[in-house]
Write a protein that holds these residues in place. Structure first.
Motif, PDB file in Angstrom:
ATOM      1  N   ILE A 112       0.163 -93.954   7.959  1.00 28.09           N
ATOM      2  CA  ILE A 112       0.570 -93.026   7.758  1.00 28.09           C
ATOM      3  C   ILE A 112      -0.623 -91.577   6.771  1.00 28.09           C
ATOM      4  N   MET A 113      -1.360 -92.680   6.293  1.00 26.14           N
ATOM      5  CA  MET A 113      -2.909 -91.934   5.537  1.00 26.14           C
ATOM      6  C   MET A 113      -3.384 -91.633   6.234  1.00 26.14           C
ATOM      7  N   LEU A 114      -3.627 -92.321   8.046  1.00 32.14           N
ATOM      8  CA  LEU A 114      -4.841 -91.732   8.244  1.00 32.14           C
ATOM      9  C   LEU A 114      -3.426 -90.139   8.631  1.00 32.14           C
ATOM     10  N   PHE A 115      -2.791 -90.391   9.005  1.00 32.22           N
ATOM     11  CA  PHE A 115      -2.856 -89.383   9.779  1.00 32.22           C
ATOM     12  C   PHE A 115      -2.537 -88.329   8.816  1.00 32.22           C
ATOM     13  N   GLY A 116      -1.685 -88.943   7.592  1.00 32.25           N
ATOM     14  CA  GLY A 116      -1.396 -87.247   6.603  1.00 32.25           C
ATOM     15  C   GLY A 116      -2.333 -86.879   5.809  1.00 32.25           C
ATOM     16  N   ALA A 117      -3.716 -87.886   5.671  1.00 31.02           N
ATOM     17  CA  ALA A 117      -4.678 -87.065   4.918  1.00 31.02           C
ATOM     18  C   ALA A 117      -5.217 -87.107   5.440  1.00 31.02           C
ATOM     19  N   VAL A 118      -6.557 -88.063   6.944  1.00 36.14           N
ATOM     20  CA  VAL A 118      -7.973 -87.768   7.436  1.00 36.14           C
ATOM     21  C   VAL A 118      -6.526 -86.493   8.730  1.00 36.14           C
ATOM     22  N   GLY A 119      -5.881 -86.307   9.154  1.00 35.13           N
ATOM     23  CA  GLY A 119      -5.483 -85.815  10.094  1.00 35.13           C
ATOM     24  C   GLY A 119      -5.026 -84.092   9.629  1.00 35.13           C
ATOM     25  N   THR A 120      -4.563 -84.203   8.063  1.00 34.61           N
ATOM     26  CA  THR A 120      -4.711 -82.414   8.152  1.00 34.61           C
ATOM     27  C   THR A 120      -6.113 -82.593   7.835  1.00 34.61           C
ATOM     28  N   ALA A 165      -8.350 -70.997   3.270  1.00 35.20           N
ATOM     29  CA  ALA A 165      -6.964 -71.021   2.477  1.00 35.20           C
ATOM     30  C   ALA A 165      -6.018 -70.821   3.874  1.00 35.20           C
ATOM     31  N   ILE A 166      -6.164 -70.222   4.628  1.00 34.34           N
ATOM     32  CA  ILE A 166      -5.349 -69.970   5.760  1.00 34.34           C
ATOM     33  C   ILE A 166      -5.447 -71.544   6.616  1.00 34.34           C
ATOM     34  N   GLY A 167      -6.911 -72.580   6.356  1.00 30.63           N
ATOM     35  CA  GLY A 167      -7.082 -73.660   7.138  1.00 30.63           C
ATOM     36  C   GLY A 167      -5.626 -74.733   5.903  1.00 30.63           C
ATOM     37  N   ALA A 168      -5.628 -74.484   5.107  1.00 27.13           N
ATOM     38  CA  ALA A 168      -4.849 -75.003   4.158  1.00 27.13           C
ATOM     39  C   ALA A 168      -3.749 -74.868   4.087  1.00 27.13           C
ATOM     40  N   ILE A 169      -3.426 -73.647   4.639  1.00 25.58           N
ATOM     41  CA  ILE A 169      -1.648 -73.441   3.852  1.00 25.58           C
ATOM     42  C   ILE A 169      -0.867 -73.317   5.343  1.00 25.58           C
ATOM     43  N   ALA A 180       1.516 -82.875   0.702  1.00 26.68           N
ATOM     44  CA  ALA A 180       0.543 -83.002  -0.559  1.00 26.68           C
ATOM     45  C   ALA A 180      -0.743 -83.129  -0.930  1.00 26.68           C
ATOM     46  N   THR A 181      -1.487 -83.673   0.653  1.00 26.63           N
ATOM     47  CA  THR A 181      -2.875 -82.908   1.045  1.00 26.63           C
ATOM     48  C   THR A 181      -2.788 -81.443   1.560  1.00 26.63           C
ATOM     49  N   SER A 182      -2.452 -80.794   1.836  1.00 27.72           N
ATOM     50  CA  SER A 182      -2.462 -79.863   1.957  1.00 27.72           C
ATOM     51  C   SER A 182      -2.122 -79.080   0.664  1.00 27.72           C
ATOM     52  N   VAL A 183      -1.958 -79.174  -0.370  1.00 29.27           N
ATOM     53  CA  VAL A 183      -1.679 -78.286  -1.810  1.00 29.27           C
ATOM     54  C   VAL A 183      -2.618 -78.890  -2.548  1.00 29.27           C
ATOM     55  N   VAL A 184      -3.165 -79.828  -2.576  1.00 28.39           N
ATOM     56  CA  VAL A 184      -4.618 -80.298  -2.757  1.00 28.39           C
ATOM     57  C   VAL A 184      -5.632 -79.855  -2.379  1.00 28.39           C
ATOM     58  N   LEU A 185      -5.857 -79.854  -1.192  1.00 28.63           N
ATOM     59  CA  LEU A 185      -7.068 -78.973  -1.006  1.00 28.63           C
ATOM     60  C   LEU A 185      -7.078 -77.522  -0.703  1.00 28.63           C
ATOM     61  N   PHE A 186      -5.372 -77.057  -1.033  1.00 32.81           N
ATOM     62  CA  PHE A 186      -5.549 -75.609  -1.217  1.00 32.81           C
ATOM     63  C   PHE A 186      -6.604 -75.705  -2.553  1.00 32.81           C
ATOM     64  N   HIS A 187      -5.675 -76.235  -4.068  1.00 32.75           N
ATOM     65  CA  HIS A 187      -6.758 -75.929  -5.149  1.00 32.75           C
ATOM     66  C   HIS A 187      -7.859 -76.388  -5.080  1.00 32.75           C
ATOM     67  N   ALA A 188      -8.656 -77.225  -4.576  1.00 27.10           N
ATOM     68  CA  ALA A 188      -9.504 -77.254  -4.832  1.00 27.10           C
ATOM     69  C   ALA A 188     -10.438 -76.160  -4.193  1.00 27.10           C
TER      70      ALA A 188
END
Length: 571
Positions: free
Chosen positions: A113-121, A151-155, A189-197
């Motif tokens: 799940i972390m592989l898909f959800g974090a690395v995949g994102t 930001a488009i990439g994160a959105i 969660a990863t997308s939102v963290v990326l967006f704020h980063a």
């Protein structure tokens, strides 16, 4: 006709000054919510159109009516704000996702799940960002900076897998369901963290040190947010276990759980962390420990209360997105270039397809490489990887909220390039949710026919066809690890099935889940409570236990609260 609901919530004094039109707007919106629920119930058997699509369609129809009655001036009955979304609407949805998650399946497949959800994102984010930089500059849609492209990439890395989850059956396809569900939450969660980063990243002076700081900031936000959620969940469990509020009032137990969950989210936002990750893991810890420490009435109440709040919030979001899609001000800026607007939407949709495929199939192969059991692998032959790829193609409210944050100022698009991206985001969300949502049920039925709907489906059917064995023993064999003998002894069930059949039902004996259970039973549950470790208190959920450290027969097998079904939920 529109009323600023976000402003009313932030400034309660404004409510007294609202006129008849504002009150009428709220009444209309609540009536539309009720209509979504009723129509969704009528369509429950067919499931061709889920609640998300129903709310979107009703929102679109309502927006059309408002446009006609206001002569094209507005399509809203409520003014939606990003603060309203992230502060009031999103927390109950994410918390309930963590509270309802099947923890055994979730943590047994945690690495995948972390592989898909974090690395995949991250992979999808890179592909969509690079594609937007290369293609949008050729279209000349307006002045966009490098931060806008990132930001488009994160959105558009934020998925919405609700349509696929409503079609899949987590009892027939436990592996597939847990992967799609878990990846969806971690992905958001990863997308939102990326967006704020990205917003905190110095995009003017980019060098190796800046990139390392960006990666470090991302990891800091990710793990700190998770830790904060775990602390909030454990603290709630410890307080309720030691003080046992239920001896006087179950209302205090329920109130404390709701307020502590919301407090964890708000503290994370206050510290500039990811509230999504925080409240999600807070929900997991509360269902694992706190839920077993409260009275039976509180258990039933919390399950239904959290699910109801989450359901209303989801319907509210899609209903508003449908109305907001017809906001005339956003479309007026791009009305003179409809072909270019369609091109931008098509490019974004194509990048979503490519970005999704670029990590699902390679990471599926990588996940299969580290798994020994063939029944745990995500194979292309069984179409599981294709289903996972399809589940992540839809975009939803998180993408809308992030786009508003980046490309609007108080809901208005001042620049032409921002208007293109806002309208294109709305177009992609509507198209993917409605069109892909309608295709999902027949597609999943074709990819996963009844004879092969999961690794355990045929085994489950063979078990349930024997009337002599109690149904709960099947659940313990399918989902329980290390607890089968105790359950069988309590229920006087027949001996376990042959070893070759049990091999299909169990994971390797030395899995991460195995060591976690040993650590949990020895150190965590004696301190924070949970199933079987709640002290004996007259009137408590364990008053029928024969021993204070042995689970009572009335408690559910496993760590999850009972599912919300017509059958009575017993503790």
């Amino acid at each position: 006709m529109a009323v600023d609901w976000g402003g009313m919530l932030m400034n309660p004094g404004v409510v007294s000054a609202t006129d008849y039109t504002s009150v009428a707007s709220i009444n209309i919106f609540v009536a539309l919510l009720c209509a979504c629920i009723v129509i969704g119930h009528l369509l429950e058997e067919h499931r061709w159109i889920n609640e998300s699509i129903t709310a979107l369609v009703i929102g679109l129809c309502t927006g059309c009516v408002i446009l006609l009655t206001t002569r094209g001036k507005s399509s809203h009955i409520l003014v939606f704000s990003e603060d309203l979304f992230f502060i009031y609407v999103l927390p109950p949805i994410i918390f309930n996702a963590g509270f309802q998650v099947k923890k055994k399946q979730f943590f047994r497949n945690f690495m995948t799940i972390m592989l898909f959800g974090a690395v995949g994102t991250l992979i999808s984010f890179i592909i969509i960002s690079l594609g937007a930089i290369g293609l949008f500059r050729k279209l000349d849609i307006g002045a966009l900076e490098i931060g806008d492209y990132l930001a488009i990439g994160a959105i558009f890395s934020a998925t919405d897998s609700v349509c696929t989850l409503q079609v899949l059956n987590q009892d027939e396809t436990p592996l597939l369901y847990s992967l799609v569900f878990g990846e969806g939450v971690v992905n958001d969660a990863t997308s939102v963290v990326l967006f704020h980063a990205i917003q905190n990243f110095d995009l003017i002076h980019i060098d190796a040190i800046s990139v390392l700081k960006f990666v470090g900031n991302f990891l800091y936000l990710f793990f700190t947010s998770t830790l904060l959620g775990a602390i909030a969940g454990l603290l709630t469990a410890y307080i309720i276990k030691k003080l046992y509020f239920g001896r006087h009032s179950t209302d205090r137990e329920v109130a404390l759980m709701i307020l502590m969950a919301y407090l964890s989210y708000m503290v994370a936002e206050l510290l500039d962390l990811s509230g999504i990750l925080t409240v999600f893991f807070c929900g997991i810890l509360m269902s694992h420990y706190t839920w077993h420490n409260v009275t039976e009435k509180s258990r039933i109440t919390t399950k239904h209360a959290f699910a109801t709040l989450s359901f209303i919030a989801e319907v509210f979001l899609f209903l508003y997105v449908g109305m907001d899609a017809l906001d005339i001000e956003k479309w007026r800026s791009v009305s003179n270039s409809p072909g270019k607007s369609l091109s931008v939407s098509s490019i974004l949709l194509g990048l979503v397809f490519v970005g999704r495929a670029a990590f699902v199939f390679p990471l599926s192969a990588l996940s299969n490489w580290r798994k020994k059991s063939p029944d745990e692998k995500i194979t292309f032959k069984q179409q599981a990887s294709v289903t996972i790829w399809w589940a992540g193609l839809m975009r939803g409210a998180v993408s809308i909220a992030l786009a508003y944050n980046q490309f609007t100022s108080f809901g208005d698009t001042e620049e032409r390039g921002n208007a293109f991206l806002i309208t294109s985001t709305i177009t992609v969300v509507l198209f993917s949710t409605i069109v892909f949502g309608l295709i999902t049920k027949p597609l999943v039925g074709y990819l996963l026919p009844p004879s092969t709907t999961g690794h355990l489906s045929s085994v489950t059917l063979s078990f349930t066809s024997e009337p002599s064995s109690p149904p709960r023993s099947y659940l313990s064999m399918l989902l329980g690890f290390g607890q089968e003998s105790q359950v069988e002894e309590e229920q006087n069930v027949p001996p376990p099935p042959p070893p070759d059949l049990r091999m299909l039902l169990t994971a390797p004996s030395r899995s991460v889940h195995h060591y976690w259970r040993k650590f949990d039973d020895k150190f965590m549950r004696p301190v924070f409570g949970g199933r079987g470790f709640v002290p004996f208190v007259p009137g408590s959920p364990t008053e029928r236990s024969l021993h204070p450290c042995q689970p009572s027969k009335s408690e559910p097998e496993g760590d999850n609260p009972p599912s919300l079904s017509p059958a009575p939920a017993t503790s």
